[in-house]
Design an enzyme around this catalytic site. Structure first.
Site, PDB file in Angstrom:
ATOM      1  N   GLY A 100       0.848  -1.191   0.000  1.00  0.00           N
ATOM      2  CA  GLY A 100       0.000   0.000   0.000  1.00  0.00           C
ATOM      3  C   GLY A 100       0.875   1.229   0.000  1.00  0.00           C
ATOM      4  O   GLY A 100       2.059   1.144   0.332  1.00  0.00           O
TER       5      GLY A 100
ATOM      6  N   CYS B 149       5.418  -5.954   1.688  1.00  0.00           N
ATOM      7  CA  CYS B 149       5.781  -4.526   1.698  1.00  0.00           C
ATOM      8  C   CYS B 149       5.053  -3.803   2.841  1.00  0.00           C
ATOM      9  O   CYS B 149       5.353  -4.043   4.000  1.00  0.00           O
ATOM     10  CB  CYS B 149       5.512  -3.926   0.319  1.00  0.00           C
ATOM     11  N   TYR B 150       4.069  -2.951   2.522  1.00  0.00           N
ATOM     12  CA  TYR B 150       3.321  -2.283   3.596  1.00  0.00           C
ATOM     13  C   TYR B 150       2.745  -3.323   4.563  1.00  0.00           C
ATOM     14  O   TYR B 150       2.725  -3.119   5.784  1.00  0.00           O
ATOM     15  CB  TYR B 150       2.188  -1.452   2.978  1.00  0.00           C
TER      16      TYR B 150
ATOM     17  N   HIS C 239       8.179  -7.431  -3.500  1.00  0.00           N
ATOM     18  CA  HIS C 239       6.901  -7.876  -4.073  1.00  0.00           C
ATOM     19  C   HIS C 239       7.075  -9.223  -4.774  1.00  0.00           C
ATOM     20  O   HIS C 239       7.505  -9.272  -5.920  1.00  0.00           O
ATOM     21  CB  HIS C 239       6.378  -6.831  -5.069  1.00  0.00           C
TER      22      HIS C 239
ATOM     23  N   GLU D  54       4.827 -11.037  -5.998  1.00  0.00           N
ATOM     24  CA  GLU D  54       3.799 -11.264  -7.020  1.00  0.00           C
ATOM     25  C   GLU D  54       4.193 -10.743  -8.397  1.00  0.00           C
ATOM     26  O   GLU D  54       3.563 -11.093  -9.385  1.00  0.00           O
ATOM     27  CB  GLU D  54       2.467 -10.627  -6.570  1.00  0.00           C
TER      28      GLU D  54
ATOM     29  N   ASP E  54     -13.162 -12.428 -25.106  1.00  0.00           N
ATOM     30  CA  ASP E  54     -13.811 -12.191 -23.816  1.00  0.00           C
ATOM     31  C   ASP E  54     -15.332 -12.323 -23.911  1.00  0.00           C
ATOM     32  O   ASP E  54     -15.956 -13.033 -23.127  1.00  0.00           O
ATOM     33  CB  ASP E  54     -13.459 -10.793 -23.276  1.00  0.00           C
TER      34      ASP E  54
ATOM     35  N   LYS F  39      -6.444 -12.147 -19.103  1.00  0.00           N
ATOM     36  CA  LYS F  39      -6.704 -12.699 -20.435  1.00  0.00           C
ATOM     37  C   LYS F  39      -6.393 -14.193 -20.524  1.00  0.00           C
ATOM     38  O   LYS F  39      -7.184 -14.967 -21.057  1.00  0.00           O
ATOM     39  CB  LYS F  39      -5.835 -11.934 -21.442  1.00  0.00           C
TER      40      LYS F  39
END
Ligand code: XMP
Length: 545
Positions: free
Chosen positions: A87, A114-115, A204, A206, A262, A401
């Site tokens: 954050g 992180c945060y 991070h 991710e 989509d 996607k």
């Protein structure tokens, strides 16, 4: 009864709505899967959905909820693990989002990113301060050293690159915690208290830039939380179908079908759920590629669904006449789409639900939560304020996607459809820079066709995630025959990507580019110059507008 959309659209995905408008968010919210759930608590970071997606990649079901979710509710969900996101705030700022201290007493493993890591430290007796340049403030790729006896880093190299983005720093580690990673600039990159199952990382995991990030998340899920890896896209399909059925009952749904991946996947999913209560409306707005309108019609007439084609070229081109500002174009197209759907719904009668194939990048780039508006994707940020439907159903809203493609396969869609390159809702209007006219669109259509034709002949489609031509509004001097020309410059764009949130420009072989260039300037009137776009995303976006 018209519903108001705009405020809802700018809200965070998981917030509880008090507003009467409704973009349907049912797909993930009330899933009480027999399988295990991991909860991602959202503290306002940029990469929250990426965390959720990584967890799903590890075959573990995952939900993102706001940090304000009451602890009693969390307890009732009985997640096997909790992840605190990053954050933008500082934990010592009194106005910053805080964790309820009770959450640390639930006996559920927690990973803070992180945060989120700083929150753990702050709450459990550590000290977090603003880093100074020469101590521990870090941004970007950072060589990091790990203790691999910590479960989080088990089986991974003792040294690898992580992606850092933090200005604050854990000056004092809380009691009971050990330091399990450091960098050259920062002694406290990761902490853990394995007894209680609490872990914190300043980087991070991710994002792709962290070399073993997904492996670390996998370790948290499997080594710490005891995940069994039971969740699959097949589960998503089953839950989505069941929920669509429950939501729609015996009502009617109108789906905005463009023929792209989509909306086709959304059509197949909803058709599976409610059969012929669904009508798919394909609006040919005159902004499609060469012959595309007829191709879409031919393909979908073969499906066992209610299919309607609306030819609305004149309407759209008249509304767009003289408009050159990209966001304005997007808003006009979004509005006109809705008006056409409303008119079609009236013809069918008693249609409560409008369904769209909106996917996660559309939502985030249109400015979800606190994220900045990059561009108003026509099916999200391009929606008008009032829509004459009871509810909007977007069953793919949280998927990337490649996840949508996986779902398409689960639904039995053919590979050529599942792997189609994306085509934006506003169509060629956002690839025809400046004002949009039929003449310019026809030039662009032909040039774009030649580009795609040469790519197909060179068998390069699978190496290019998305490729197209852009008619720049720029003209320059050329020489053709023995005469001077003053004509348009055409840009070719091709990118390689998996999630379309970031993308690299494709290294197309020169001889292919050459064939495309020679053919276009010879076969398409009013183009005398071709350029190739060699920017990645970021800093550019994939489309030019
Ligand atoms: P950008 O240009 O934002 O594009 O990097 C990311 C992906 O989204 C597609 N795109 C859209 N898709 N409605 C859509 O359905 C839109 O308004 C829209 N705008 C961009 C784009 O083609 C790329 O695949």
């Amino acid at each position: 009864m018209p519903i108001r959309c705009s405020r809802v659209l700018s809200r965070r995905r998981w917030s509880v709505k008090t507003h009467k408008a409704a973009i349907s968010e049912f797909i993930f919210q009330e899933v009480s899967m027999a399988s295990q759930t991991v909860l991602v608590l959202d503290f306002g970071g940029q990469y929250n959905q990426l965390i959720a997606r990584r967890v799903r990649e590890c075959s573990v079901y995952c939900e993102v909820r706001p940090y304000t979710t009451p602890v009693a509710e969390i307890k009732a969900m009985a997640p096997i693990g909790i992840i605190f996101t990053g954050g933008p705030n500082s934990v010592y700022d009194p106005a910053s989002p805080q964790a309820d201290p009770e959450i640390f007493k639930l006996g559920i493993p927690i990973l803070g990113i992180c945060y989120g890591c700083q929150l753990i430290a702050h709450n459990l007796g550590g000290r977090v301060t603003a880093a100074t340049a020469d101590s521990a403030r870090e941004y970007g790729k950072t060589e990091t050293y790990f203790r691999t006896d910590c479960k989080l880093f088990k089986g991974l190299p003792a040294e690898s690159v992580t992606w850092m983005s933090h200005g604050d720093y854990m000056e004092k580690v809380p009691e009971g915690f050990e330091l399990v990673a450091h960098s050259d600039a920062c002694p406290n990159v990761a902490i853990c208290d394995e007894r209680r199952g609490f872990y914190g990382v300043q980087f991070h995991p991710e994002v792709n830039h962290t070399a073993y990030g997904t492996a670390m998340l996998r370790n948290f899920l499997y080594e710490v939380c005891g995940a069994k890896g039971q969740w699959t896209m097949g589960d998503y399909k089953d839950v989505a179908i069941r929920q669509i059925r429950e939501k729609v009952g015996d009502g009617k749904v109108l789906l905005a079908l463009s023929g792209g991946v989509d909306s086709s996947v959304a059509a197949a999913l909803i058709a599976e759920a409610v059969g012929n209560q669904l009508t798919c409306v394909f609006v040919d707005h005159g902004l499609m590629r060469l012959n595309e309108g007829d191709e879409v019609e031919e393909a979908f007439r073969k499906w066992d669904i209610n299919f309607v084609r609306v030819n609305a070229e004149e309407l759209f081109l008249s509304k767009l006449a003289g408009v050159s500002e990209p966001e304005r174009k997007r808003k006009i197209i979004g509005e006109e789409f809705i008006r056409v759907f409303e008119a079609e719904a009236k013809k069918i009668g008693q249609v409560d639900y409008l369904a769209q194939g909106t996917i996660y990048p559309d939502v985030i780039e249109s400015g979800a939560g606190d994220a900045a508006v990059i561009k108003s994707h026509h099916n999200v940020g391009g929606l008008p304020d009032y829509v004459d439907f009871k509810e909007i159903i977007e069953p793919l809203r949280m998927l990337f996607k490649d996840e949508v493609r996986q779902l398409g396969r689960e639904l039995g869609l053919p590979e050529y459809l599942v792997m189609r390159q994306p085509f934006p809702g506003p169509g060629l209007a956002i690839r025809c820079l400046g004002d949009v006219t039929k003449e310019k669109l026809d030039i662009l259509r032909l040039a774009d066709f030649i580009f795609r034709d040469e790519v197909a002949k060179a068998h390069l489609e699978s190496a290019m995630s998305q490729y197209f031509a852009v008619l720049t509004n720029m003209r320059s001097v050329g020489v053709q025959g023995d005469g001077r020309t003053y004509d348009y410059t055409l840009a070719l764009r091709s990118v390689t990507t998996t999630d379309f949130m970031t993308a690299d420009w494709t290294r197309i072989p020169y001889d292919v580019l050459d064939r495309v260039s020679v053919r276009i300037v010879n076969e398409v009137p009013h183009i005398n110059r071709i350029v190739y776009d060699i920017t990645s995303k970021p800093p550019a976006t994939i489309e030019w507008e």
